[in-house]
Design a protein around this motif. Structure first.
Motif, short mmCIF file in Angstrom:
data_model
loop_
_atom_site.label_atom_id
_atom_site.label_comp_id
_atom_site.label_asym_id
_atom_site.label_seq_id
_atom_site.Cartn_x
_atom_site.Cartn_y
_atom_site.Cartn_z
N LEU A 88 0.79 -1.23 0.00
CA LEU A 88 0.00 0.00 0.00
C LEU A 88 0.82 1.28 0.00
N ARG A 89 1.83 1.35 0.84
CA ARG A 89 2.58 2.60 0.95
C ARG A 89 3.17 3.05 -0.39
N PRO A 90 3.72 2.15 -1.21
CA PRO A 90 4.22 2.59 -2.51
C PRO A 90 3.13 3.21 -3.39
N LYS A 91 1.90 2.76 -3.25
CA LYS A 91 0.80 3.32 -4.04
C LYS A 91 0.38 4.69 -3.52
N LEU A 92 0.59 4.93 -2.22
CA LEU A 92 0.20 6.21 -1.63
C LEU A 92 1.27 7.28 -1.80
N LEU A 93 2.51 6.86 -1.94
CA LEU A 93 3.63 7.79 -2.04
C LEU A 93 3.65 8.45 -3.42
N ARG A 94 3.72 9.79 -3.42
CA ARG A 94 3.76 10.52 -4.68
C ARG A 94 5.13 11.14 -4.87
N ASP A 95 5.55 11.21 -6.12
CA ASP A 95 6.87 11.77 -6.43
C ASP A 95 6.98 13.24 -6.05
N ASP A 96 5.87 13.97 -6.17
CA ASP A 96 5.91 15.40 -5.88
C ASP A 96 5.78 15.70 -4.39
N ARG A 97 5.57 14.68 -3.57
CA ARG A 97 5.46 14.87 -2.12
C ARG A 97 6.28 13.81 -1.38
N PRO A 98 7.59 13.85 -1.51
CA PRO A 98 8.40 12.85 -0.82
C PRO A 98 8.28 13.02 0.70
N THR A 99 8.18 11.93 1.41
CA THR A 99 8.07 11.97 2.86
C THR A 99 8.62 10.70 3.46
N THR A 100 9.09 10.81 4.68
CA THR A 100 9.56 9.63 5.40
C THR A 100 8.54 9.18 6.43
N ALA A 101 7.38 9.79 6.44
CA ALA A 101 6.32 9.38 7.37
C ALA A 101 5.93 7.94 7.08
N LEU A 102 5.69 7.18 8.13
CA LEU A 102 5.34 5.78 7.96
C LEU A 102 3.95 5.62 7.37
N PHE A 103 2.96 6.22 7.99
CA PHE A 103 1.58 6.07 7.54
C PHE A 103 1.14 7.30 6.76
N LEU A 104 0.64 7.05 5.55
CA LEU A 104 0.25 8.13 4.64
C LEU A 104 -1.24 8.08 4.32
#
Length: 142
Positions: A88-104
């Motif tokens: 799931l996390r890879p699907k939630l992570l966007r290139d224009d909003r990099p973050t190290t937060a665990l839950f997105l």
């Protein structure tokens, strides 16, 4: 060892419990962690990827007053987190909003305590149990 899913979904199958709407929430991995580690709703949103040590089975939680504690996780929490990180996390992570937060969130922003509250309300309703509060999971942990 009991898991969040056992606590809420005694009558449901594991498949039903972990079915997710991938676009709308983080499944039960954050709730599983809350139940397994006794975290507060606000602490879930502040968790970073570097706080998670799956190989050791522990998570570093920063609580009130910026105090840190190392808490062990059980197998159900580890499995739920691994599934979240892999699927799931890879699907939630966007290139224009990099973050190290665990839950997105679906907007690729860190999950906040209000969103955690809504997820707990949603899952308790799905389980057919009376509405509970995030702190209920913390009390269940102890």
């Amino acid at each position: 060892m009991f898991s969040f899913s056992f606590f809420f979904f005694k009558q449901k199958t594991a498949y039903e419990i972990y079915q997710c709407d991938w676009s709308s929430d983080v499944c039960s991995s954050d709730l599983e962690l809350m139940y397994a580690c006794g975290t507060r709703a606000g602490e879930i949103g502040t968790l970073q990827l570097t706080d998670l040590h799956l190989d050791l089975g522990v998570v570093k939680i920063t609580g009130k007053g910026n105090r840190q504690r190392i808490v062990p996780m059980g197998r159900p929490a580890l499995a739920a987190l691994q599934q979240y990180l892999d699927e799931l996390r890879p699907k939630l992570l966007r290139d224009d909003r990099p973050t190290t937060a665990l839950f997105l969130t679906r907007r690729s922003t860190p999950l906040d305590r209000f969103q955690v509250w809504r997820l707990i309300k949603k899952y308790s309703r799905l389980a057919g149990v009376p509405a509970i509060h995030p702190h209920t999971l913390r009390h269940s942990f102890a």
